[in-house]
Enzyme design. Structure first.
Site, PDB file in Angstrom:
ATOM      1  N   GLN A 205      16.731 101.351  -2.891  1.00 34.47           N
ATOM      2  CA  GLN A 205      16.140 101.664  -4.185  1.00 34.47           C
ATOM      3  C   GLN A 205      14.712 101.114  -4.187  1.00 34.47           C
ATOM      4  OE1 GLN A 205      18.509 103.339  -6.736  1.00 34.47           O
ATOM      5  NE2 GLN A 205      19.101 103.703  -4.610  1.00 34.47           N
ATOM      6  N   GLY A 246      20.516 103.817 -16.079  1.00 35.63           N
ATOM      7  CA  GLY A 246      20.589 104.064 -14.645  1.00 35.63           C
ATOM      8  C   GLY A 246      19.238 104.358 -14.010  1.00 35.63           C
ATOM      9  N   HIS A 247      19.258 104.424 -12.679  1.00 35.63           N
ATOM     10  CA  HIS A 247      17.998 104.612 -11.947  1.00 35.63           C
ATOM     11  C   HIS A 247      17.374 105.986 -12.230  1.00 35.63           C
ATOM     12  CE1 HIS A 247      20.459 106.095  -8.168  1.00 35.63           C
ATOM     13  NE2 HIS A 247      20.764 106.742  -9.265  1.00 35.63           N
ATOM     14  N   ASN A 248      16.032 105.963 -12.255  1.00 33.00           N
ATOM     15  CA  ASN A 248      15.215 107.165 -12.442  1.00 33.00           C
ATOM     16  C   ASN A 248      15.361 107.809 -13.822  1.00 33.00           C
ATOM     17  OD1 ASN A 248      15.982 107.337  -9.193  1.00 33.00           O
ATOM     18  ND2 ASN A 248      13.828 107.631  -9.705  1.00 33.00           N
TER      19      ASN A 248
END
Length: 353
Positions: A205, A246-248
């Site tokens: 990540q 969450g990511h992005n």
């Protein structure tokens, strides 16, 4: 500690409104209707509490014009009439809080660790056992409380407050005047894995978390860093406690989320949205501006039209749930068909007679 007092006239000068009563009345703070003392201000923002307001002993009451017409002749104190009493209350409460809050002492506590390459403004405060790693930038007026960990290359904008045990991972950026409550984690790895014959292969990540100005993040809320691009939280966003982003993900300006909301990776959420507690947002979807999600609602697909959305359905085996969901979506057309059938039967019966 001596509490600073404020004249009602000073409140009017600062926040506006129409004062009915003496501008020289001094007050020391704001309190609820039933608890307010005769040197405090209270507020009425819901008409169902008019009876409590009428009998309040508060020195002054913040209320709307409609409520003033209803109880103004009964209530014995001064009145501040404004179109938006709750907003006025919030601003006045903030003013009293700022007046009476303990003043921060600038400097770095002897037990804190600050890397030699980090930049800490002389007008910032770094508390006991805080850690500021290489290349981090702490701007003017920032308050870093005890046990905070700020990673490499992090930027903390002017006037921001990080409560105890906040962790900001490497290279994330936080805007000006932000508040991060205890235990918040900014920039931990997103949940990214590829499955190879039943085994999980970690996807690095390498993105960041970028947080705009005037954002508030609740206790133990976690915002994951992006997998490749960045996770973005725009200005004015308000996140309650124990929220997972969450990511992005991309959260638009001035959106607010209540406790325990979960947003899966790569969701794009618009501006001025609200999410009730425990709402769940699936990943890789788009929600436009001015969408309002009720508590406990599962959002499985994109929402492309502003409005209020609600939905809850009992758990079942997935295949059964899918069948029920199809039936539920078609209920409106089934109802229309049933009504048409009833009319046809009635018409046929009348002709038969």
């Amino acid at each position: 500690m001596e509490v600073q007092r404020v004249k009602l006239g000073d409140l009017i000068d600062r926040f506006g409104g129409h004062l009915i009563g003496s501008p020289d009345i001094e007050v020391c703070g704001i309190a609820p209707l039933v608890d307010a003392k005769d040197d405090q201000v209270s507020f009425l923002s819901n008409a169902k509490f008019r009876s409590e307001a009428s009998s309040s002993i508060a020195a002054a009451l913040i209320l709307s014009e409609a409520d003033d017409q209803a109880i103004g002749q009964i209530y014995t104190g001064a009145r501040i009439v404004t179109p938006h009493p709750y907003v006025y209350f919030a601003r006045a409460a903030q003013h009293f809080f700022d007046l009476n809050a303990p003043k921060e002492e600038f400097g770095v506590h002897p037990t804190a660790f600050v890397h030699a390459s980090a930049s800490v403004s002389p007008r910032a405060s770094v508390g006991p056992h805080a850690v500021i790693e290489a290349g981090a930038v702490i701007e003017e007026g920032v308050v870093v409380r005890a046990g905070v960990v700020i990673g490499r290359g992090v930027v903390i904008g002017a006037g921001s407050l990080l409560h105890s045990n906040v962790t900001v991972y490497d290279y994330c950026e936080i805007g000006k005047r932000c508040i991060l409550h205890a235990g918040a984690v900014i920039g931990a790895d997103g949940f990214g894995f590829a499955n190879e014959q039943g085994k999980w292969i970690k996807i690095p990540q390498t993105g960041r978390v970028l947080i705009g100005d005037d954002v508030e993040i609740g206790a133990n809320t976690c915002i994951d860093r992006g997998a490749l691009a960045d996770t973005i939280i725009e200005e004015g966003v308000k996140l309650d406690n124990q929220i997972q982003i969450g990511h992005n993900c991309h959260i638009g300006a001035h959106t607010a989320m209540a406790g325990c909301v979960g947003v899966a990776g790569s969701a794009k959420i618009g501006k001025y949205c609200t999410f009730g507690g425990a709402a769940m947002i699936a990943g890789h979807l788009t929600i436009v501006d001015h969408v309002h999600i009720s508590p406990g609602t599962l959002v499985p697909r994109s929402i492309l039209e502003p409005g209020q959305y609600s939905g809850f359905y009992p758990m079942a085996k997935h295949a059964e749930w899918e069948k029920s969901a199809v039936i539920l979506r078609n209920l409106s057309s089934l109802r229309d068909k049933l009504r048409h059938l009833e009319k046809s039967i009635k018409s046929f019966s009348e002709k038969s007679l």
